[in-house]
Scaffold this motif. Sequence first.
Motif, short mmCIF file in Angstrom:
data_model
loop_
_atom_site.label_atom_id
_atom_site.label_comp_id
_atom_site.label_asym_id
_atom_site.label_seq_id
_atom_site.Cartn_x
_atom_site.Cartn_y
_atom_site.Cartn_z
N VAL A 382 0.82 -1.23 0.00
CA VAL A 382 0.00 0.00 0.00
C VAL A 382 0.85 1.28 0.00
CG1 VAL A 382 -1.89 -1.19 1.16
CG2 VAL A 382 -0.22 0.06 2.54
N HIS A 383 2.18 1.15 0.14
CA HIS A 383 3.10 2.28 0.11
C HIS A 383 2.79 3.32 1.19
CE1 HIS A 383 4.57 0.60 -3.61
NE2 HIS A 383 3.35 0.66 -4.14
N SER A 384 2.48 2.82 2.38
CA SER A 384 2.22 3.71 3.51
C SER A 384 2.48 2.95 4.81
CB SER A 384 0.78 4.21 3.49
OG SER A 384 0.50 4.97 4.66
N ASN A 385 2.92 3.69 5.82
CA ASN A 385 3.10 3.11 7.16
C ASN A 385 1.92 3.39 8.08
OD1 ASN A 385 5.68 2.90 6.01
ND2 ASN A 385 6.72 3.24 7.95
N ASP A 386 1.03 4.27 7.68
CA ASP A 386 -0.03 4.77 8.54
C ASP A 386 -1.24 3.85 8.47
OD1 ASP A 386 -1.98 6.24 9.90
OD2 ASP A 386 -1.15 8.15 9.22
N MET A 387 -1.60 3.26 9.60
CA MET A 387 -2.73 2.33 9.60
C MET A 387 -4.06 3.04 9.32
SD MET A 387 -3.41 1.49 13.65
CE MET A 387 -1.74 1.04 14.05
N ARG A 388 -4.11 4.36 9.46
CA ARG A 388 -5.34 5.09 9.14
C ARG A 388 -5.61 5.12 7.64
NH1 ARG A 388 -3.65 10.15 12.87
NH2 ARG A 388 -1.72 9.65 11.76
N GLU A 389 -4.57 4.83 6.86
CA GLU A 389 -4.72 4.77 5.42
C GLU A 389 -4.90 3.34 4.92
OE1 GLU A 389 -1.37 6.74 3.73
OE2 GLU A 389 -1.69 8.60 4.85
N MET A 390 -5.16 2.43 5.84
CA MET A 390 -5.32 1.02 5.49
C MET A 390 -6.69 0.52 5.94
SD MET A 390 -1.59 -0.28 6.81
CE MET A 390 -0.10 0.65 6.45
N GLY A 391 -7.00 -0.69 5.58
CA GLY A 391 -8.25 -1.33 5.97
C GLY A 391 -8.66 -2.40 4.98
N ASN A 392 -9.25 -3.45 5.51
CA ASN A 392 -9.83 -4.50 4.66
C ASN A 392 -8.77 -5.24 3.83
OD1 ASN A 392 -12.40 -5.55 4.56
ND2 ASN A 392 -12.89 -4.59 2.61
N LEU A 393 -7.53 -5.24 4.27
CA LEU A 393 -6.46 -5.82 3.44
C LEU A 393 -6.45 -7.35 3.45
CD1 LEU A 393 -3.41 -3.45 4.09
CD2 LEU A 393 -4.64 -3.78 1.95
N ARG A 394 -7.23 -7.98 4.31
CA ARG A 394 -7.25 -9.44 4.33
C ARG A 394 -7.67 -10.03 2.99
NH1 ARG A 394 -11.95 -7.63 6.13
NH2 ARG A 394 -13.89 -8.80 5.68
N LYS A 395 -8.49 -9.29 2.22
CA LYS A 395 -8.97 -9.77 0.92
C LYS A 395 -7.86 -9.74 -0.12
CE LYS A 395 -13.66 -8.02 1.72
NZ LYS A 395 -14.71 -7.07 1.24
N TYR A 396 -6.90 -8.83 0.05
CA TYR A 396 -5.85 -8.66 -0.95
C TYR A 396 -4.56 -9.40 -0.59
CZ TYR A 396 -8.97 -4.73 -2.02
OH TYR A 396 -10.07 -3.96 -2.31
N LEU A 397 -4.32 -9.58 0.72
CA LEU A 397 -3.05 -10.18 1.18
C LEU A 397 -3.34 -11.40 2.04
CD1 LEU A 397 -1.35 -6.84 2.40
CD2 LEU A 397 -1.32 -7.80 0.09
N PRO A 398 -3.82 -12.49 1.46
CA PRO A 398 -4.25 -13.64 2.27
C PRO A 398 -3.11 -14.29 3.08
CG PRO A 398 -4.21 -14.18 -0.08
CD PRO A 398 -4.03 -12.71 0.02
N ILE A 399 -1.93 -14.46 2.47
CA ILE A 399 -0.82 -15.10 3.20
C ILE A 399 -0.31 -14.17 4.29
CG2 ILE A 399 1.52 -16.03 2.99
CD1 ILE A 399 0.84 -16.84 0.13
N THR A 400 -0.12 -12.91 3.95
CA THR A 400 0.32 -11.93 4.95
C THR A 400 -0.68 -11.83 6.08
OG1 THR A 400 1.47 -10.66 3.23
CG2 THR A 400 1.02 -9.53 5.30
N HIS A 401 -1.97 -11.84 5.75
CA HIS A 401 -3.02 -11.75 6.75
C HIS A 401 -2.94 -12.92 7.73
CE1 HIS A 401 -7.32 -12.88 7.87
NE2 HIS A 401 -7.01 -11.86 8.64
#
Length: 638
Positions: A382-401
Amino acid sequence: MNAYSYTLLIPLIPLFVFLLIGLTGHKYKPSISGLIGTAGLLVVTVLSYMTAISYFWTDHIAGTAYTSLKVFEIDWLHLTEFLTINLGILLDPISVMMLVVISTVSFMVHIYSLGYMKGEKGFARFYAFLSLFSFSMLGLVLATNIFQMYIFWELVGVSSYLLIGFYYTKPSAVSASKKAFIVTRFADLGFLIGILMLSFMTNTFDFQTLVSSDSPALSHMGGATFLGLSTLTWALTLVFIGGAGKSAMFPLHIWLPDAMEGPTPVSALIHAATMVVAGVYLVARLFPLYSMVAPDALVIVAWVGGISSLFAAIIACTQYDIKRVLAYSTMSQIGYMMLALGVSGYGGHDGLGFMASNWHLFTHAMFKALLFLGAGAIIHSVHSNDMREMGNLRKYLPITHLTFLIGCLTIAGIPPLSGFFSKDEILAAALHANPALFAIEYLVAGITAFYMFRLYFNVFWGKSTHYHHTPHESPLVMTIPLMVLAFGAVFSGFLPFNELVTSDGLPFEAHINYSVAIPSVLIAAFGILVAYMMYRKESLVPEKIATSLGAFYRGAYHKFYMDELYLFVTHKIIFRYISQPVAWFDRNIVDGTMNLIGYSIEKASYMIKGFQSGRVQQYGYVFVTGAVALVIIFVFIW
């Protein structure tokens, strides 16, 4: 030849790789440097595991004490008849354990970096620095004496400075590297003074001699005291200050969050699993000496650890940069380890705290490296360190999740993951020794679960974020290390650590203390539940709670203004009332005196330069005048 003589290759291989890549890396494709560095660490890892298997199982007789082996040693410097500095390799349970930790995490970081750092300017330089760091850490843990450890201790500081400041065109990275270097140098001054005091009293630097049952330090137990503490206690406290600086313990912790300015693999390697546990390893290495002659120093170790763990956990609850949350988490977990060592010395239950501290060091290396590399995969996506700019990433990053969730559950102490077992033993040791410290760590257990799942839910659940580009899973070269470390995080708790790494080398019976374990799991579950209710879906509840906490929340968010306090003390007090007067004295008195001498000589030489005019008549006149004056003095005055 010694059966373990091959261990000399373990530190020498990364040193050779550092020199090879550093001197020739610019002559071939950057990817070749990465492959060379990774291949070197693969060999180191294989040799480290061979050493561990052979030492702990193949060559050991069940039920007997593990011995301390000097595999290699040479004389380097002779200071006095009795005091010499040697260089060598020492194998015992904690050094062999650290070989496994360092080689495993470093190897995973080397593999991961092939993908994460791909295309970065200075790729070869990065791998050269990684190899230098690995060499420094391996040399540190294999040292046969405390001065050899100090040499590699400083090399670790240099290599971490180079890695934190890898992005040298980025001002914040340069500042962070300088901050880490300077803060740890102040701590290392205490370490050096402690070494000198200890060696002065015992006439040795050698670890085996220092920690033996008839250690020379025992003859000084009734010696001179200062402020109610013995000289040996002061010496070992100063040694601990060095460890506290390297392990980012309060109040020497201010460098650790800023060090996240380095590349994320560096954060995983240095500031999660290896460099920051060097302080824990230092106290563990000298633990018999602490417990025999300086139990008061262990009280300091325990309370510094307890305060640091609570202080960092509270701050982690307010941060939004995912790497800084993990940085404060590291500080908190290192505090757990320090506390365990401390309570094992003053009322601990049969060395339980010593074993628990080293066990948590081992498990923490796995799950914290996993969490940092998982954070790197998120940032890479996502090219960001700020968790406020993130969300719902489990759908895109299954192994990382999935792997990140394993890391979060492990650090929260949920059974049967490894963090549960090592944390439970620390809590049991604290209960036997000091109820106040036990209560602090129970509270920290709940806070840890909360801030880690605050991070997890914000990143992988939370709000549906509109990304500028569709996030995607990292390549296999980055996800395979995540899976390997997740495996370690799950299963390292099943190692029979109570039989392998103990304070006296002998195995002892350990079991789950359910009166401690069940409440700690319930507290962790409560922390997870609170995080779930607050961050599972987008909500105004967190903002309302932050507002209601007022000044306390603002203080925690601003890290309790410790950086501002340091700046105030240095700029307003040290610089103004010490540095400026010293500078004035140096400029006006020291330089002024030298300038006055130079001016006086110059003026005098100008005044008498006429005596060397080269005119014979003048020389004759002066000669005759002088002769007449001497005659008058001798005849008319004497």
